[in-house]
Design an enzyme around this catalytic site. Structure first.
Site, PDB file in Angstrom:
ATOM      1  N   TRP A 102       0.817  -1.209   0.000  1.00 53.25           N
ATOM      2  CA  TRP A 102       0.000   0.000   0.000  1.00 53.25           C
ATOM      3  C   TRP A 102       0.852   1.260   0.000  1.00 53.25           C
ATOM      4  O   TRP A 102       0.439   2.291  -0.546  1.00 53.25           O
ATOM      5  CB  TRP A 102      -0.993  -0.030   1.161  1.00 53.25           C
ATOM      6  CG  TRP A 102      -2.062  -1.054   0.897  1.00 53.25           C
ATOM      7  CD1 TRP A 102      -2.254  -2.232   1.554  1.00 53.25           C
ATOM      8  CD2 TRP A 102      -3.039  -1.016  -0.155  1.00 53.25           C
ATOM      9  NE1 TRP A 102      -3.307  -2.929   0.982  1.00 53.25           N
ATOM     10  CE2 TRP A 102      -3.793  -2.203  -0.061  1.00 53.25           C
ATOM     11  CE3 TRP A 102      -3.342  -0.098  -1.151  1.00 53.25           C
ATOM     12  CZ2 TRP A 102      -4.846  -2.490  -0.940  1.00 53.25           C
ATOM     13  CZ3 TRP A 102      -4.386  -0.377  -2.023  1.00 53.25           C
ATOM     14  CH2 TRP A 102      -5.133  -1.561  -1.916  1.00 53.25           C
ATOM     15  N   ASP A 173      -1.227   6.947   6.645  1.00 55.28           N
ATOM     16  CA  ASP A 173      -2.290   6.036   6.228  1.00 55.28           C
ATOM     17  C   ASP A 173      -2.516   5.076   7.396  1.00 55.28           C
ATOM     18  O   ASP A 173      -1.682   4.223   7.685  1.00 55.28           O
ATOM     19  CB  ASP A 173      -1.872   5.276   4.966  1.00 55.28           C
ATOM     20  CG  ASP A 173      -2.940   4.304   4.487  1.00 55.28           C
ATOM     21  OD1 ASP A 173      -3.937   4.083   5.205  1.00 55.28           O
ATOM     22  OD2 ASP A 173      -2.774   3.738   3.385  1.00 55.28           O
ATOM     23  N   LYS A 197     -12.420  -1.570   7.809  1.00 58.12           N
ATOM     24  CA  LYS A 197     -11.637  -2.488   8.621  1.00 58.12           C
ATOM     25  C   LYS A 197     -11.992  -2.324  10.111  1.00 58.12           C
ATOM     26  O   LYS A 197     -12.405  -3.271  10.751  1.00 58.12           O
ATOM     27  CB  LYS A 197     -10.154  -2.268   8.384  1.00 58.12           C
ATOM     28  CG  LYS A 197      -9.762  -2.487   6.915  1.00 58.12           C
ATOM     29  CD  LYS A 197      -8.316  -2.140   6.637  1.00 58.12           C
ATOM     30  CE  LYS A 197      -7.986  -2.228   5.159  1.00 58.12           C
ATOM     31  NZ  LYS A 197      -8.089  -3.580   4.600  1.00 58.12           N
TER      32      LYS A 197
END
Length: 363
Positions: A102, A173, A197
């Protein structure tokens, strides 16, 4: 109905109490005769939903007044583009900490923004991303910001302590461990996180951004502009009403459970249980360096692709779902988000122990 334990990395398990409340309120929210999915985003009903959600998120994360909170769409992936467009405006340079997939995706998207230099200041590639790279905190102040992926969902690594970079702001992030362990918001210029999540259903992205950074951002198309979105309190267009409603219920649930510190305590207990088993097993192993291990996403392997496949089938037969590892790394992965119960970890270990007895002689 059989109990199913959902280890999926996202969309992920939500608190049962929240889902039950959604079910009760689904046809008529606040006795309005309308579902929350039908109410206007300009109505007082939704205004209260959004206000309460933001207020409770601020309580949970101790968000100071000088930070704005946005409820957006587009996932964390859109932030890979929005952050450079809004924040890389003075030195036209972004420094990235490369910790895996990511982080690399964020780098790729930033490179597509014209006129911006993108640099990797450190990388975990040499360890195949099984450990976090060392970071030189004496970074020269020649970047607009440093981007860090706090928890690496695929690789199973996480920063427990946030590095510092003098006067260079950090953009974090936090998609897969927001609200799961304590971070100091003031260590960041901006935090962003996809909801699916630890917050709620897919379709919502939370952005927490220091107001002075918002004010400095350039004139951009409305839906890409933090300044314009802040000015309209996230309702420049129709926001993801249902996802914000669900997130607000999750925030209420978290406060009732004891908040982020209690969640971190539980997550440490759950992850320790699984890591301790993995470290003692003769069949299963954790590929991640101990000092870099995530509390949230725990990859594990047997070292034999066929055995991995057999175990995943056995797990599914025992209502342990979502354990198949990401296609980039294979093996298995247990995602232990806030709403995931410790009983699921205990059952997983029981099934792993059974599998180990049957296969421990297999090379």
């Amino acid at each position: 109905m059989a109990i199913v334990y959902n280890f999926s990395a996202g969309p992920a398990v939500m608190p049962k109490e929240v889902l039950e409340k959604v079910q009760r309120e689904l046809l008529s929210y606040k006795n309005s005769g309308m579902s929350v999915m039908e109410i206007s985003h300009r109505s007082s009903l939704f205004a209260d939903i959004q206000k309460n959600a933001e207020g409770n998120l601020r309580k949970l994360m101790n968000i100071p007044d000088e930070y704005d909170v946005l409820f957006l769409q587009g996932g964390a992936t859109l932030q890979f583009t929005m952050a450079p467009m809004n924040l890389a405006i003075n030195k036209k340079k972004i420094d990235f900490v490369d910790t895996g997939h990511w982080a690399q995706r964020a780098i790729e998207e930033a490179r597509l923004v014209d006129g911006i230099e993108v640099t990797q200041i450190t990388s975990g590639a040499d360890s195949k991303y099984t450990s976090l790279p060392e970071i030189d905190d004496s970074l020269q102040e020649d970047a607009d910001y440093v981007h860090i992926t706090l928890n690496n969902t695929i690789e199973g690594t996480a920063f427990k302590i946030v590095p510092t970079f003098k006067e260079v702001p950090i953009i974090g992030d936090m998609s897969s461990n927001i609200l799961g362990q304590r971070y100091n918001v003031t260590d960041f210029g901006m935090i962003y996180a996809g909801a699916q999540k630890n917050i709620g259903p897919a379709g919502l992205t939370v952005v927490i951004i220091r107001h002075d950074l918002v004010e400095k951002s350039p004139d951009l198309p409305a839906m890409l502009s933090y300044k314009k979105l802040v000015a309209k309190n996230s309702t420049l267009n129709t926001p993801p009403v249902f996802a914000i409603y669900c997130a607000g219920l999750v925030f209420e649930w978290l406060l009732a459970q004891g908040g982020v510190d209690e969640m971190e305590k539980r997550n440490r207990k759950k992850s320790k249980l699984l890591y301790d088993y993995l470290d003692s097993s003769s069949v299963f192993q954790s590929p991640v360096a101990i000092e870099s291990r995530s509390l949230t996403n725990i990859p594990f392997v047997t070292g034999n692709a066929e055995l991995d496949k057999q175990f995943i089938a056995l797990a599914n037969d025992n209502n342990l779902v979502g354990l198949k590892g990401h296609r980039l790394v294979g093996g298995m992965r247990a995602s232990l988000y806030n709403a995931f119960p410790i009983e699921g970890v205990e059952k997983l270990i029981t099934v792993m122990e059974k599998f180990e007895l049957e296969h421990k002689e297999v090379d």
